[in-house]
Design a protein around this motif. Sequence first.
Motif, PDB file in Angstrom:
ATOM      1  N   ILE A 178      -4.849  -5.511  -4.190  1.00 28.29           N
ATOM      2  CA  ILE A 178      -4.144  -4.691  -3.208  1.00 28.29           C
ATOM      3  C   ILE A 178      -4.148  -3.212  -3.592  1.00 28.29           C
ATOM      4  O   ILE A 178      -4.280  -2.333  -2.735  1.00 28.29           O
ATOM      5  CB  ILE A 178      -2.695  -5.198  -3.037  1.00 28.29           C
ATOM      6  N   THR A 183      -9.706  -1.109  -1.567  1.00 22.66           N
ATOM      7  CA  THR A 183      -8.760  -1.282  -0.472  1.00 22.66           C
ATOM      8  C   THR A 183      -8.315   0.078   0.069  1.00 22.66           C
ATOM      9  O   THR A 183      -8.189   0.272   1.281  1.00 22.66           O
ATOM     10  CB  THR A 183      -7.541  -2.098  -0.936  1.00 22.66           C
ATOM     11  N   TYR A 198      -0.690   4.448   4.381  1.00 17.43           N
ATOM     12  CA  TYR A 198      -1.213   3.560   3.336  1.00 17.43           C
ATOM     13  C   TYR A 198      -0.139   3.304   2.277  1.00 17.43           C
ATOM     14  O   TYR A 198       0.043   2.166   1.831  1.00 17.43           O
ATOM     15  CB  TYR A 198      -2.448   4.201   2.700  1.00 17.43           C
ATOM     16  N   TRP A 201       2.411   0.836   3.626  1.00 20.76           N
ATOM     17  CA  TRP A 201       1.838  -0.512   3.667  1.00 20.76           C
ATOM     18  C   TRP A 201       1.745  -1.108   2.269  1.00 20.76           C
ATOM     19  O   TRP A 201       2.082  -2.278   2.050  1.00 20.76           O
ATOM     20  CB  TRP A 201       0.438  -0.460   4.296  1.00 20.76           C
ATOM     21  N   LEU A 202       1.283  -0.315   1.305  1.00 23.35           N
ATOM     22  CA  LEU A 202       1.116  -0.793  -0.064  1.00 23.35           C
ATOM     23  C   LEU A 202       2.454  -1.205  -0.650  1.00 23.35           C
ATOM     24  O   LEU A 202       2.581  -2.297  -1.238  1.00 23.35           O
ATOM     25  CB  LEU A 202       0.478   0.302  -0.912  1.00 23.35           C
ATOM     26  N   MET A 204       5.254  -2.089   0.932  1.00 20.70           N
ATOM     27  CA  MET A 204       5.765  -3.273   1.621  1.00 20.70           C
ATOM     28  C   MET A 204       4.998  -4.531   1.227  1.00 20.70           C
ATOM     29  O   MET A 204       5.592  -5.587   0.961  1.00 20.70           O
ATOM     30  CB  MET A 204       5.666  -3.069   3.134  1.00 20.70           C
ATOM     31  N   THR A 205       3.662  -4.428   1.159  1.00 17.35           N
ATOM     32  CA  THR A 205       2.844  -5.600   0.856  1.00 17.35           C
ATOM     33  C   THR A 205       3.069  -6.084  -0.569  1.00 17.35           C
ATOM     34  O   THR A 205       3.141  -7.291  -0.825  1.00 17.35           O
ATOM     35  CB  THR A 205       1.360  -5.277   1.086  1.00 17.35           C
ATOM     36  N   LEU A 206       3.181  -5.165  -1.502  1.00 20.50           N
ATOM     37  CA  LEU A 206       3.465  -5.553  -2.880  1.00 20.50           C
ATOM     38  C   LEU A 206       4.812  -6.253  -2.984  1.00 20.50           C
ATOM     39  O   LEU A 206       4.945  -7.264  -3.696  1.00 20.50           O
ATOM     40  CB  LEU A 206       3.440  -4.320  -3.788  1.00 20.50           C
ATOM     41  N   ARG A 207       5.804  -5.738  -2.296  1.00 16.13           N
ATOM     42  CA  ARG A 207       7.123  -6.400  -2.331  1.00 16.13           C
ATOM     43  C   ARG A 207       7.031  -7.815  -1.761  1.00 16.13           C
ATOM     44  O   ARG A 207       7.581  -8.771  -2.342  1.00 16.13           O
ATOM     45  CB  ARG A 207       8.139  -5.596  -1.515  1.00 16.13           C
ATOM     46  N   GLN A 208       6.351  -7.952  -0.622  1.00 17.40           N
ATOM     47  CA  GLN A 208       6.242  -9.259   0.015  1.00 17.40           C
ATOM     48  C   GLN A 208       5.488 -10.251  -0.863  1.00 17.40           C
ATOM     49  O   GLN A 208       5.876 -11.416  -0.984  1.00 17.40           O
ATOM     50  CB  GLN A 208       5.545  -9.128   1.360  1.00 17.40           C
ATOM     51  N   GLN A 209       4.416  -9.795  -1.473  1.00 15.94           N
ATOM     52  CA  GLN A 209       3.576 -10.694  -2.264  1.00 15.94           C
ATOM     53  C   GLN A 209       4.176 -11.033  -3.627  1.00 15.94           C
ATOM     54  O   GLN A 209       4.013 -12.152  -4.117  1.00 15.94           O
ATOM     55  CB  GLN A 209       2.193 -10.060  -2.461  1.00 15.94           C
TER      56      GLN A 209
END
Length: 212
Positions: A178, A183, A198, A201-202, A204-209
Motif C-alpha cells: 500500500i 501505488t 492520496y 486514502w493511504l 484510511m486504508t492502512l487503518r482499515q487493513q
Amino acid sequence: MPRKSPSVKPSDGQARTRLARRAVIDAAAALFVDHGYAATTVAEVSERADVPPATVYRLFQSKLGILKAWLDVAIGGDDAPVAVTERPQVANLLAEGDPVRLITGFADLAVAINGRSNNVYRILAGAAEADSDAAGLFRDIQRQRATGQRQLTRALARLGALRAGLAEPDAADIVYAIMSPETYRLLVVDRRWSPRRYRSWLDMTLRQQLLG
C-alpha cells in the motif's frame, strides 16, 4: 554520527565539495529525466554541472553512484548522511502510543518520500531491467524500504493494536504494497490524484487493513 557544534562552520573546501555534489546531482537528474539513464553519459553530466569529470568520478565513482546519491537526497529530503530510519521524526513516531496517530504519521512520511523520489525511483526501476549493477541497487532499495516500513507493524504489534487474525508478517506485506512507490505512481501520476487525496486514502486504508 555526532553532530558538530553550531559554532563550527564548514571549511571552504567542504563547502565547495557540497556545492559540486549538488550541481552534479541536479544536472544528472535533469538529464536522466529528459534523455533516460542509459543514454546519459558522465561527460554530459559533467558539462551540464560545470564540474570537471575527474571531480565527478572522485565524488561518485560512477554514473550509478550519481543515481544513488540523487535517490538518497530524494528519500531523505536533504544531503545529510543520515538514514530516514535513524532520523528524529521516525524515532518520535515509534514512541507514539496511539495506533491511529502512529499510522497517520507513517502515512505523512510515505507521502513526502514518494512525492520527492517518484522520478528517480522510476528511472532506477527502468535502469534495473537492463543493467545488473542498477538491478542490485534496486533490490537494495526495496530491502531497505521493507525494513523501514516493518517498523510500523512491529510498533503496532507491541501496542497490541493489529486487528484480530492478522499476523505481523502479513501486516508488513500489506504495508509494503500500500505504501509502495508503485501505488503512489498509479494513483497520483497515472490517475492524477492530488497528494492530499492520496494521503487521505493511504491513511484510511492502512487503518482499515491493520486495525480493523
